[in-house]
Design a protein around this motif. Structure first.
Motif, PDB file in Angstrom:
ATOM      1  N   UNK A 145      39.198  43.607  39.087  1.00 12.43           N
ATOM      2  CA  UNK A 145      38.630  44.190  40.490  1.00 12.43           C
ATOM      3  C   UNK A 145      40.056  44.501  41.277  1.00 12.43           C
ATOM      4  N   UNK A 146      39.947  45.291  42.255  1.00 13.47           N
ATOM      5  CA  UNK A 146      41.218  45.624  43.012  1.00 13.47           C
ATOM      6  C   UNK A 146      40.785  45.338  44.390  1.00 13.47           C
ATOM      7  N   UNK A 147      42.149  44.900  45.236  1.00 12.09           N
ATOM      8  CA  UNK A 147      41.669  44.346  46.361  1.00 12.09           C
ATOM      9  C   UNK A 147      42.871  44.927  47.330  1.00 12.09           C
ATOM     10  N   UNK A 148      42.790  45.054  48.711  1.00 11.39           N
ATOM     11  CA  UNK A 148      43.765  45.118  49.602  1.00 11.39           C
ATOM     12  C   UNK A 148      43.266  44.644  50.883  1.00 11.39           C
ATOM     13  N   UNK A 149      44.124  44.015  51.546  1.00 12.70           N
ATOM     14  CA  UNK A 149      44.010  43.520  53.157  1.00 12.70           C
ATOM     15  C   UNK A 149      44.658  44.229  54.081  1.00 12.70           C
ATOM     16  N   UNK A 150      43.933  44.802  55.175  1.00 11.07           N
ATOM     17  CA  UNK A 150      44.612  45.154  56.340  1.00 11.07           C
ATOM     18  C   UNK A 150      43.886  44.588  57.474  1.00 11.07           C
ATOM     19  N   UNK A 175      46.288  43.625  45.417  1.00 10.15           N
ATOM     20  CA  UNK A 175      46.471  43.018  44.224  1.00 10.15           C
ATOM     21  C   UNK A 175      45.135  43.298  43.170  1.00 10.15           C
ATOM     22  N   UNK A 176      45.085  42.727  41.872  1.00  9.16           N
ATOM     23  CA  UNK A 176      43.869  42.959  41.273  1.00  9.16           C
ATOM     24  C   UNK A 176      43.734  41.639  40.304  1.00  9.16           C
TER      25      UNK A 176
END
Ligand code: AFP
Length: 353
Positions: A145-150, A175-176
């Motif tokens: 799973x890949x993620x980013x926070x904005x 991250x992942x």
């Protein structure tokens, strides 16, 4: 009274074993303020999603309705797997009542999911690819799973999420999660890259390595060479070069997270270039290439489309794709040199006409 000399586990090992993800985020930010608490809580929720997905994957072959396709297509026109739907909904479910995010934007949804008004609403947006490499699920190979926070900018009253159409340097964290022999979570808040391993006996992600640095060069090139004749000549030139020189070896799993993890730890380069028919390539900027670029740059590596830094690309739509060349600085530079060389040759041919 315990005699300290009787303690058989050294203090630094015990300390590491107690370093959970949420504690690590607070240490990284050196703060207990509201922003640090929010980011720590967001990472904790991402970890919970990872644990739920990991649990389902580990028993997938024994359960009914987990493997295979749903029969639907997603916004990208790709066949949707049952695990894609499950993982997408897990992320929504763990964040819906959290009061931490206002929206979730995923590769699997045409438009972002807005937190309903009757739920507490936060100021962050989570962008994610719930199951990357889902073709591997049915054969029990690595997926991620890949993620980013904005942070949300503006009020997004028209529901168009235009503030997400900005470059990857606006990411606060990325991250992942790698679902492999063990489940790992790798993340960065812009202060280095750190890895955690899920300890199933504790149900917690425990710190395994801090400040990971990608080697400046590595032997691996990772790409789908089945596309060789669809690529531009520059990428074919690069591939011929690594075929003809000692010291290179190919590795490709069909799941980006696993391939990038190998390169992050051991060095080398991953390429998913554009093709003559699809110059934009396959991978999605907001959910795949920008989060991974953020991480790899934090580890001292590079990520480019071939002609532009991935983190500088400004998308014109949420599901925009980009070519990707990512990994050790030296190896990315080598690929770029073939691209620049072709551009120079094409320009001089045009000038001579
Ligand atoms: P999904 O996320 O749709 O499963 O696609 C996987 C992926 O985006 C990435 O994880 C792989 O590196 C890449 O596609 C594999 O694509 P090819 O099958 O064209 O090599």
């Amino acid at each position: 009274m315990t005699n300290p000399e009787q303690i058989v586990v050294p203090e630094h090992i015990l300390d590491r074993d107690c370093t959970t993800l949420s504690r690590h985020v607070l240490q990284q930010l050196q703060s207990f303020g509201p922003e640090a608490q929010d980011l720590s809580a967001i990472m904790n929720r991402i970890a919970l999603a990872g644990k739920l997905i990991s649990r389902r994957l580990s028993r997938a072959g024994l359960m009914v309705g987990v493997l295979g396709f749903t029969g639907e297509e997603n916004v990208q026109g790709e066949s949707v797997k049952k695990m894609d739907v499950y993982a997408n909904e897990v992320f929504i479910s763990v964040f819906k009542q959290s009061g931490l995010v206002c929206r979730l934007a995923s590769e699997e949804m045409e438009k972002p999911y807005y937190i309903p008004e009757n739920c507490p609403i936060g100021r962050y947006t989570l962008l994610y690819d719930p199951i990357d490499g889902s073709a591997n699920v049915d054969i029990n190979l690595n997926v991620g799973s890949i993620f980013a926070i904005r942070q949300q900018e503006g009020d997004d009253l028209d529901g168009e999420a235009k503030d997400l159409l900005t470059n990857g340097r606006k990411q606060i964290a990325a991250g992942y999660i790698l679902y492999g022999p063990s489940t790992m979570l790798i993340y960065s808040l812009g202060h280095g890259v750190h890895s955690f391993i899920l300890d199933p006996s504790l149900g917690e992600f425990i710190l395994s390595e801090e400040n990971i640095k990608i080697p400046g060069h590595g032997p691996v090139y990772s790409t789908n060479e089945g596309n060789f004749w669809q690529w531009y000549e520059a990428i074919r030139d690069y591939t011929r070069y690594v075929h003809r020189h000692d010291g290179y070896t190919a590795r490709y799993s069909g799941a980006l997270v696993g391939d990038i993890h190998r390169i992050l730890m051991q060095g080398g380069v991953f390429l998913y270039p554009g093709t003559v028919k699809k110059p934009e390539g396959k991978l999605r900027l907001l959910y795949e290439t920008a989060p991974l670029a953020f991480l790899v740059e934090q580890a001292g590596g590079r990520a480019t489309t071939g002609t532009e830094e991935i983190l500088d690309v400004i998308p014109s739509k949420l599901h925009q794709r980009t070519p990707l060349v990512i990994g050790s600085t030296e190896d990315v530079k080598l690929v770029e040199s073939f691209i620049q060389d072709r551009i120079r040759r094409d320009n001089s041919t045009m000038n001579n006409c």
